[in-house]
Design a protein around this motif. Structure first.
Motif, PDB file in Angstrom:
ATOM      1  N   GLU A 110      35.951  15.185  28.554  1.00 60.07           N
ATOM      2  CA  GLU A 110      34.760  15.144  29.422  1.00 60.07           C
ATOM      3  C   GLU A 110      33.627  15.928  28.751  1.00 60.07           C
ATOM      4  O   GLU A 110      33.862  16.956  28.116  1.00 60.07           O
ATOM      5  N   PHE A 111      32.404  15.433  28.934  1.00 57.79           N
ATOM      6  CA  PHE A 111      31.249  16.195  28.455  1.00 57.79           C
ATOM      7  C   PHE A 111      31.062  17.445  29.302  1.00 57.79           C
ATOM      8  O   PHE A 111      31.338  17.429  30.514  1.00 57.79           O
ATOM      9  N   ALA A 112      30.585  18.511  28.685  1.00 58.59           N
ATOM     10  CA  ALA A 112      30.254  19.724  29.433  1.00 58.59           C
ATOM     11  C   ALA A 112      29.138  20.453  28.694  1.00 58.59           C
ATOM     12  O   ALA A 112      29.012  20.338  27.469  1.00 58.59           O
ATOM     13  N   MET A 113      28.333  21.174  29.418  1.00 58.01           N
ATOM     14  CA  MET A 113      27.254  21.995  28.865  1.00 58.01           C
ATOM     15  C   MET A 113      26.251  21.148  28.074  1.00 58.01           C
ATOM     16  O   MET A 113      25.696  21.589  27.076  1.00 58.01           O
ATOM     17  N   ARG A 114      26.057  19.933  28.547  1.00 51.81           N
ATOM     18  CA  ARG A 114      25.030  19.072  27.950  1.00 51.81           C
ATOM     19  C   ARG A 114      24.605  18.050  28.983  1.00 51.81           C
ATOM     20  O   ARG A 114      25.393  17.660  29.846  1.00 51.81           O
ATOM     21  N   ALA A 115      23.332  17.635  28.906  1.00 53.09           N
ATOM     22  CA  ALA A 115      22.839  16.632  29.848  1.00 53.09           C
ATOM     23  C   ALA A 115      21.473  16.134  29.403  1.00 53.09           C
ATOM     24  O   ALA A 115      20.825  16.736  28.540  1.00 53.09           O
ATOM     25  N   LEU A 116      21.099  15.019  30.001  1.00 58.06           N
ATOM     26  CA  LEU A 116      19.747  14.478  29.817  1.00 58.06           C
ATOM     27  C   LEU A 116      19.027  14.584  31.152  1.00 58.06           C
ATOM     28  O   LEU A 116      19.470  13.999  32.154  1.00 58.06           O
ATOM     29  N   LEU A 117      17.929  15.356  31.169  1.00 54.89           N
ATOM     30  CA  LEU A 117      17.173  15.543  32.408  1.00 54.89           C
ATOM     31  C   LEU A 117      15.802  14.896  32.262  1.00 54.89           C
ATOM     32  O   LEU A 117      15.381  14.555  31.159  1.00 54.89           O
ATOM     33  N   THR A 118      15.098  14.786  33.382  1.00 54.49           N
ATOM     34  CA  THR A 118      13.745  14.217  33.355  1.00 54.49           C
ATOM     35  C   THR A 118      12.805  15.199  34.055  1.00 54.49           C
ATOM     36  O   THR A 118      13.104  15.679  35.160  1.00 54.49           O
ATOM     37  N   ALA A 119      11.666  15.466  33.396  1.00 57.80           N
ATOM     38  CA  ALA A 119      10.712  16.432  33.974  1.00 57.80           C
ATOM     39  C   ALA A 119      10.019  15.832  35.190  1.00 57.80           C
ATOM     40  O   ALA A 119       9.763  14.626  35.244  1.00 57.80           O
ATOM     41  N   ASP A 120       9.694  16.683  36.159  1.00 57.96           N
ATOM     42  CA  ASP A 120       9.012  16.202  37.372  1.00 57.96           C
ATOM     43  C   ASP A 120       7.511  16.032  37.100  1.00 57.96           C
ATOM     44  O   ASP A 120       7.057  16.152  35.957  1.00 57.96           O
ATOM     45  N   ASP A 121       6.749  15.765  38.174  1.00 59.91           N
ATOM     46  CA  ASP A 121       5.326  15.460  37.992  1.00 59.91           C
ATOM     47  C   ASP A 121       4.545  16.620  37.407  1.00 59.91           C
ATOM     48  O   ASP A 121       3.471  16.449  36.835  1.00 59.91           O
ATOM     49  N   ASP A 122       5.094  17.826  37.537  1.00 59.33           N
ATOM     50  CA  ASP A 122       4.417  18.994  36.975  1.00 59.33           C
ATOM     51  C   ASP A 122       4.988  19.354  35.597  1.00 59.33           C
ATOM     52  O   ASP A 122       4.773  20.446  35.093  1.00 59.33           O
ATOM     53  N   GLY A 123       5.765  18.425  35.012  1.00 62.71           N
ATOM     54  CA  GLY A 123       6.338  18.665  33.684  1.00 62.71           C
ATOM     55  C   GLY A 123       7.507  19.632  33.705  1.00 62.71           C
ATOM     56  O   GLY A 123       7.957  20.105  32.660  1.00 62.71           O
ATOM     57  N   ARG A 124       8.031  19.922  34.908  1.00 61.95           N
ATOM     58  CA  ARG A 124       9.091  20.937  34.994  1.00 61.95           C
ATOM     59  C   ARG A 124      10.480  20.312  35.018  1.00 61.95           C
ATOM     60  O   ARG A 124      10.676  19.231  35.559  1.00 61.95           O
ATOM     61  N   PHE A 125      11.432  21.047  34.432  1.00 61.87           N
ATOM     62  CA  PHE A 125      12.850  20.690  34.580  1.00 61.87           C
ATOM     63  C   PHE A 125      13.627  21.980  34.799  1.00 61.87           C
ATOM     64  O   PHE A 125      13.163  23.063  34.448  1.00 61.87           O
ATOM     65  N   TRP A 126      14.777  21.872  35.427  1.00 64.28           N
ATOM     66  CA  TRP A 126      15.581  23.068  35.659  1.00 64.28           C
ATOM     67  C   TRP A 126      17.037  22.678  35.865  1.00 64.28           C
ATOM     68  O   TRP A 126      17.332  21.577  36.348  1.00 64.28           O
ATOM     69  N   TYR A 127      17.909  23.538  35.415  1.00 61.28           N
ATOM     70  CA  TYR A 127      19.339  23.256  35.574  1.00 61.28           C
ATOM     71  C   TYR A 127      20.137  24.547  35.558  1.00 61.28           C
ATOM     72  O   TYR A 127      19.627  25.611  35.178  1.00 61.28           O
ATOM     73  N   ARG A 128      21.385  24.419  35.978  1.00 59.62           N
ATOM     74  CA  ARG A 128      22.305  25.551  35.949  1.00 59.62           C
ATOM     75  C   ARG A 128      23.407  25.231  34.952  1.00 59.62           C
ATOM     76  O   ARG A 128      23.826  24.078  34.824  1.00 59.62           O
ATOM     77  N   SER A 129      23.857  26.246  34.222  1.00 60.36           N
ATOM     78  CA  SER A 129      24.993  26.050  33.320  1.00 60.36           C
ATOM     79  C   SER A 129      25.672  27.409  33.134  1.00 60.36           C
ATOM     80  O   SER A 129      25.592  28.258  34.034  1.00 60.36           O
ATOM     81  N   ILE A 130      26.318  27.613  31.985  1.00 60.72           N
ATOM     82  CA  ILE A 130      26.883  28.939  31.698  1.00 60.72           C
ATOM     83  C   ILE A 130      26.224  29.477  30.432  1.00 60.72           C
ATOM     84  O   ILE A 130      25.665  28.713  29.645  1.00 60.72           O
ATOM     85  N   THR A 131      26.288  30.776  30.246  1.00 56.23           N
ATOM     86  CA  THR A 131      25.577  31.400  29.122  1.00 56.23           C
ATOM     87  C   THR A 131      26.349  31.187  27.812  1.00 56.23           C
ATOM     88  O   THR A 131      27.553  31.459  27.754  1.00 56.23           O
ATOM     89  N   PRO A 132      25.641  30.702  26.777  1.00 56.54           N
ATOM     90  CA  PRO A 132      26.327  30.509  25.489  1.00 56.54           C
ATOM     91  C   PRO A 132      26.500  31.841  24.750  1.00 56.54           C
ATOM     92  O   PRO A 132      26.078  32.897  25.241  1.00 56.54           O
ATOM     93  N   ARG A 133      27.063  31.759  23.578  1.00 53.48           N
ATOM     94  CA  ARG A 133      27.263  32.966  22.768  1.00 53.48           C
ATOM     95  C   ARG A 133      27.091  32.591  21.301  1.00 53.48           C
ATOM     96  O   ARG A 133      27.109  31.402  20.949  1.00 53.48           O
ATOM     97  N   TYR A 134      26.943  33.604  20.450  1.00 54.98           N
ATOM     98  CA  TYR A 134      26.912  33.333  18.999  1.00 54.98           C
ATOM     99  C   TYR A 134      28.220  32.674  18.592  1.00 54.98           C
ATOM    100  O   TYR A 134      29.246  32.817  19.255  1.00 54.98           O
ATOM    101  N   TYR A 135      28.160  31.929  17.486  1.00 53.19           N
ATOM    102  CA  TYR A 135      29.384  31.269  17.024  1.00 53.19           C
ATOM    103  C   TYR A 135      29.280  30.971  15.537  1.00 53.19           C
ATOM    104  O   TYR A 135      28.175  30.930  14.993  1.00 53.19           O
ATOM    105  N   PRO A 136      30.405  30.734  14.873  1.00 52.14           N
ATOM    106  CA  PRO A 136      30.326  30.411  13.445  1.00 52.14           C
ATOM    107  C   PRO A 136      30.049  28.925  13.245  1.00 52.14           C
ATOM    108  O   PRO A 136      30.497  28.105  14.041  1.00 52.14           O
ATOM    109  N   VAL A 137      29.326  28.583  12.187  1.00 59.37           N
ATOM    110  CA  VAL A 137      29.213  27.172  11.822  1.00 59.37           C
ATOM    111  C   VAL A 137      30.589  26.745  11.311  1.00 59.37           C
ATOM    112  O   VAL A 137      31.403  27.594  10.918  1.00 59.37           O
ATOM    113  N   PRO A 138      30.885  25.444  11.299  1.00 59.29           N
ATOM    114  CA  PRO A 138      32.218  25.025  10.814  1.00 59.29           C
ATOM    115  C   PRO A 138      32.442  25.488   9.370  1.00 59.29           C
ATOM    116  O   PRO A 138      31.611  25.249   8.503  1.00 59.29           O
TER     117      PRO A 138
END
Ligand code: BEZ
Ligand code: FE
Length: 629
Positions: free
Chosen positions: A505-533
């Motif tokens: 399942e997908f998680a921590m990603r999405a495609l949103l659309t801005a409202d008439d005032d150009g705003r978007f907002w969402y809830r998720s969890i806080t990311p962290r630093y990580y190593p590149v592969p």
């Protein structure tokens, strides 16, 4: 004033844009505001120290076009043009905002020519005139063979010869481009090939007689063919020597043919002497008989070293100055010809194979790529073993890559190349949000989400509330903009790195659309630093270099809106321990921000949160599509 200046000889990088006092006109002098200037191959050689008589420190630049801003009242405000064998060598040259000239060197610029065009005429036409008209005294009804006709001097000579009523045979490795002035005036063209009998071909085209004049703008590699092309008592004009300085000449042929060999050196004409020639040439530009070579690229004065490098690499180029910073122009230079495939000649041989008229940009990219690739091998004296290791490495980078494993992209990222390309294409000085690389974890087919939705996909972590606004450069909202967003979890893993745990399942990603005032907002969890592969070939490089492999905490955004240039970017947590040490160099300061930590309480959107949470807020500025960013 700003000027390019060098105080020692070397690569184009010795040319530093410098603040200098404005020059003051001595008696019998004038000050010119340079509107455009060009970079000739001889300017590059001047800076490299291979021309004679340069007095340092020096502002280089032989050719110019500009406006008189001080001097005799009758010259005030007059547009002038010029060149000189002393300019840029023993007196300061045109690669500056201002230059001084003797009043006797002032010549009105032909009105028909723009400043840019006028600034690219000097050296080519003066040496063309000097050789064809003054030295060889080419006459109406005669035939001239122009070696190097696709280059700058050759193109000038062809036009001068045609205006005198001569028949013109062009000789070069490749024909002049269809849009060039030379193409319009030559009667015949012969492809230069050192192995071919060019002399026989010229004789065939001239009914067995040969050319009355051969103007050899190449020299050295072409000398034998040039001599063989001459008619009885023919005149050979020599202006340069490409490749070997010394050539073999058959003296018996020479005296039987009563050949005249005439050297012509534009350096011997100072700016006043050159002005006299330009005075004679001007009417031909005014009436359209002569045309300047096309300007192929433009640079600002501040980019002078890049312009010089382009000419050094023999990339056709030309430049124009902006309103307050003068640009420098370079032009197509004479084609150099060589066929010995040695360490020195292989590069040009390969570059010639890209001489395709189908796409100029393709040609430019590959000619330059071959130049730098070959220069690299020469500079490091690459061994066969090292080359083989590199080939094996590239092959493994390719083999390990797949739609979900982007090792090729990672290689570009860890070498800083992705960020470099971003930087080159960033519009400096604008309010547009900086871009940052896409990275390997963007996935097509991600779910769409409504504003306010929780996109964490149920992955546990510190709640994060993201609010954003999308505006244009004037600050107006861009309603309906599409916002792709994706990030890692609190352990530094993306959903695609834990497909089993997340049941695909997908998680921590999405495609949103801005409202008439150009705003978007969402809830998720806080990311962290990580190593590149690091488990592929790129990991080998990072381990061998003993360098950091971590990326500071960030959230990705890819914003698209009709009429605007898409923006791919990331926002970084400025307090992250890996800020300033990003393995892929993308954590530019303008994209660093606070991921603000809050105690339990009311979160954006009004929900009560029982645990600490984080907020992230940002305004993204998009460039309009027509902006050319
Ligand atoms: C990323 O941010 O997702 C990323 C970018 C470049 C290399 C590896 C990861
Ligand atoms: Fe990332």
């Amino acid at each position: 004033m700003r000027a390019l200046r060098f105080d020692h000889f070397g690569e184009p990088t010795v040319l530093q844009p410098t603040d200098m006092p404005d020059p003051v006109a001595a008696p019998q002098e004038a000050v010119i505001q340079v509107k455009a200037a060009s970079v000739n191959p001889s300017d590059v050689k001047n800076v490299a120290g291979t021309m004679e008589g340069t007095v340092l420190p020096r502002i280089p630049g032989r050719d110019f076009a500009g406006v008189v801003i001080s001097g005799p009242p009758e010259w005030q405000g007059v547009a002038v043009w010029g060149t000189g064998g002393d300019v840029g060598f023993t007196r300061d040259g045109s690669h500056a905002q201002l230059m001084t000239l003797p009043v006797d060197a002032l010549v009105r610029k032909p009105e028909r020519l723009s400043f840019e065009e006028a600034s690219s005429v000097g050296v080519n036409f003066v040496v063309g005139w000097l050789g064809a008209v003054e030295a060889a005294q080419l006459d109406e009804g005669e035939t001239i063979a122009v070696f190097g006709v696709s280059g700058g001097v050759g193109g000038a000579v062809a036009q001068i010869a045609r205006s005198l009523g001569a028949t013109v045979i062009g000789v070069d490795r490749r024909p002049p481009g269809p849009e060039t002035p030379a193409a319009a005036v030559i009667d015949d063209f012969i492809v230069f090939d050192p192995a071919a009998d060019i002399g026989a071909e010229v004789k065939r085209l001239t009914g067995g007689r040969g050319a009355h004049v051969v103007y050899d703008a190449v020299g050295g590699v072409t000398t034998a063919a040039a001599l063989a092309s001459l008619a009885h008592r023919g005149r050979l004009v020599v202006i340069s020597a490409v490749g070997a300085r010394a050539v073999e000449i058959d003296l018996i042929d020479l005296y039987h043919n009563e050949t005249r060999i005439l050297g012509s050196d534009s350096r011997k004409l100072d700016v006043v002497e050159s002005a006299r020639r330009l005075q004679r040439i001007s009417p031909y530009f005014e009436n359209g008989a002569f045309r300047p070579l096309p300007v192929a690229a433009s640079y600002s004065l501040e980019e002078g070293a890049v312009a010089y490098k382009a000419v050094a690499d023999r990339i056709p180029a030309a430049w124009s100055f902006g309103p307050d910073i003068q640009p420098i122009q370079s032009r197509r230079e004479a084609t150099k010809m060589s066929s010995n495939l040695t360490e020195q000649t292989i590069t040009e041989a390969v570059q010639r194979t890209f001489d395709t008229p189908t796409d100029e940009r393709f040609r430019q990219l590959f000619v330059c790529l071959v130049q730098h690739l070959h220069d690299f091998a020469r500079e490091v004296r690459l061994t066969g073993d090292e080359w083989f290791t590199a080939m094996d490495f590239v092959e493994r980078v390719g083999k390990v890559s797949s739609p979900t494993r982007q090792e090729v992209m990672l290689l570009s990222d860890i070498l800083g190349f992705s960020v470099l390309v971003d930087a080159i294409n960033q519009k400096s000085g604008s309010s547009v949000t900086d871009s940052a690389l896409l990275g390997p974890f963007y996935v097509e087919g991600r779910p769409t989400a409504d504003n306010g939705a929780d996109i964490s996909g149920g992955v546990a972590g510190t709640p994060m509330f993201v609010t954003g606004r999308i505006v244009d450069e004037q600050g107006r909202p861009i309603a309906g903009a599409h916002v792709d967003t994706w990030h890692s979890d609190g352990e530094g893993f993306y959903d695609v790195q834990q497909t089993e745990k997340l049941h695909d399942e997908f998680a921590m990603r999405a495609l949103l659309t801005a409202d008439d005032d150009g705003r978007f907002w969402y809830r998720s969890i806080t990311p962290r630093y990580y190593p590149v592969p690091t488990d592929g070939p790129c990991g080998e490089i990072m381990r061998a270099a003993n360098r950091p492999v971590m990326r500071p905490q960030h959230v990705h955004f890819w914003i698209h809106a009709e009429g605007y240039q898409p923006l791919i970017t990331q926002l970084f947590y400025r307090g992250d321990p890996y800020i300033g040490r990003d393995a892929v160099f993308a954590d530019v300061q303008s994209l660093q921000t606070d991921f603000v930590r809050h105690e339990p309480g009311i979160a954006p959107g009004g929900t009560t949160i029982e645990e600490p949470f984080v907020t992230l807020d940002w305004t993204f500025v998009l460039a309009a599509q027509s902006d050319g960013k």
